[in-house]
Scaffold this active site. Structure first.
Site, PDB file in Angstrom:
ATOM      1  CB  SER A 187      -0.823  -0.050   1.244  1.00  0.00           C
ATOM      2  OG  SER A 187      -1.670  -1.371   1.203  1.00  0.00           O
TER       3      SER A 187
HETATM    4  N1  SAM Z   1      -0.333  -5.384   4.321  1.00  0.00           N
HETATM    5  C1  SAM Z   1       0.386  -5.661   3.003  1.00  0.00           C
HETATM    6  C2  SAM Z   1       1.927  -5.033   3.132  1.00  0.00           C
HETATM    7  O1  SAM Z   1       2.240  -4.368   4.217  1.00  0.00           O
HETATM    8  O2  SAM Z   1       2.578  -5.378   2.055  1.00  0.00           O
HETATM    9  C3  SAM Z   1      -0.280  -4.999   1.858  1.00  0.00           C
HETATM   10  C4  SAM Z   1      -1.366  -6.288   1.662  1.00  0.00           C
HETATM   11  S1  SAM Z   1      -1.911  -6.490  -0.041  1.00  0.00           S
HETATM   12  C5  SAM Z   1      -2.781  -4.681  -0.389  1.00  0.00           C
HETATM   13  C6  SAM Z   1      -3.213  -7.297   0.442  1.00  0.00           C
HETATM   14  C7  SAM Z   1      -3.037  -8.842   0.668  1.00  0.00           C
HETATM   15  O3  SAM Z   1      -4.271  -9.490   1.263  1.00  0.00           O
HETATM   16  C8  SAM Z   1      -2.482  -9.613  -0.359  1.00  0.00           C
HETATM   17  O4  SAM Z   1      -1.273 -10.042  -0.366  1.00  0.00           O
HETATM   18  C9  SAM Z   1      -3.730 -10.499  -0.664  1.00  0.00           C
HETATM   19  O5  SAM Z   1      -2.956 -11.693  -1.086  1.00  0.00           O
HETATM   20  C10 SAM Z   1      -4.082 -10.788   0.752  1.00  0.00           C
HETATM   21  N2  SAM Z   1      -5.220 -11.388   0.987  1.00  0.00           N
HETATM   22  C11 SAM Z   1      -6.313 -11.339   0.416  1.00  0.00           C
HETATM   23  N3  SAM Z   1      -7.294 -11.969   0.601  1.00  0.00           N
HETATM   24  C12 SAM Z   1      -6.978 -12.725   1.770  1.00  0.00           C
HETATM   25  C13 SAM Z   1      -7.260 -13.588   2.752  1.00  0.00           C
HETATM   26  N4  SAM Z   1      -8.534 -14.188   2.813  1.00  0.00           N
HETATM   27  N5  SAM Z   1      -6.549 -14.186   3.696  1.00  0.00           N
HETATM   28  C14 SAM Z   1      -5.110 -13.623   3.869  1.00  0.00           C
HETATM   29  N6  SAM Z   1      -4.613 -12.821   2.969  1.00  0.00           N
HETATM   30  C15 SAM Z   1      -5.429 -12.363   2.063  1.00  0.00           C
END
Ligand code: SAM
Length: 220
Positions: free
Chosen positions: A65
């Site tokens: 993000s």
């Molecule tokens: N917090 C992260 C960082 O600091 O880099 C950025 C997160 S990114 C915007 C969103 C993440 O959520 C992705 O890596 C995606 O694979 C994960 N995601 C989506 N659905 C999910 C779920 N049900 N459980 C765990 N992770 C999930």
């Protein structure tokens, strides 16, 4: 390739600007940002842009993000040392490192894509973060072994607030979560569970996250 000294200087300028503009509001968040520059959590080919206040690509088509978004969510969470925190959506591991610096205790973070579990673990190790536990799986189910949580921070966009996350929140606890469209805009919500167990939702404003995919999220 720019030197790490130059990357650090650029990062410090970004952090100071976010602080001046009131996006970073607390000394604690400012110090955590300075301790973990974003370039440590992106692939080398993106280092040149790591200080820019925009999301960046990470493996598996996901994103890290924008710094302002991460700061806003951390400030809304009002993290304090000792709090038990769950993050859903580890991605690069950057936000989890910042959370760990703020709570100064173990942090649990769940990621559904195995490639990113490995990516985050490598980044955290390189950055010297030891108290973040990256758990592979579906974060829409929460993580019962370490529940209840004082704070849950979801960094992907949900169609609705997943019920298991509400159940795993402590009374007096707070959940930060984007809720809305798949790939489109979502609203960022601060969801509080009162001491009496009532749920109160406050809308912060419009945001854009990748989808939260899972049993209590979007279907693949
Ligand atoms: N917090 C992260 C960082 O600091 O880099 C950025 C997160 S990114 C915007 C969103 C993440 O959520 C992705 O890596 C995606 O694979 C994960 N995601 C989506 N659905 C999910 C779920 N049900 N459980 C765990 N992770 C999930």
């Amino acid at each position: 390739m720019v030197s790490e000294e130059e990357l650090l200087r650029r990062w410090e300028r970004t952090v100071e600007r976010l602080f001046r503009e009131g996006v970073i509001r607390s000394e604690a968040v400012r110090r955590a940002f300075l301790k973990y520059p974003r370039y440590l959590f992106v692939q080398k080919r993106h280092w040149d842009y790591a200080h820019v206040d925009e999301p960046l690509p990470i493996p598996a088509g996901q994103t890290i993000s924008a710094p302002h978004m991460v700061a806003i969510m951390l400030e809304l969470a009002e993290l304090r040392p000792g709090m038990n925190v769950l993050e859903v959506g580890t991605g690069s591991g950057w936000n989890a490192a910042l959370i760990a610096e703020l709570v100064k205790t173990d942090v649990y973070t769940i990621e559904r894509i195995p490639e990113l579990v490995e990516f985050a673990r490598r980044n955290l190790e390189k950055a010297g973060v030891e108290n973040v536990h990256v758990i592979p799986g579906d974060g829409t189910r929460g993580f019962p072994p370490k529940a209840p949580y004082d704070r849950i921070i979801v960094t992907a966009g949900a169609p609705k607030v997943p019920e298991p996350l509400l159940e795993q929140l402590n009374p007096g606890g707070r959940l930060i979560i984007p809720v809305g469209g798949y790939h489109l805009w979502q609203d960022l919500y601060v969801v509080e569970k009162t001491e009496g167990g009532r749920i109160k939702k406050k809308r912060w404003g419009g945001v854009a996250f990748v989808p939260l995919i899972g049993e209590h999220g979007w279907r693949e």
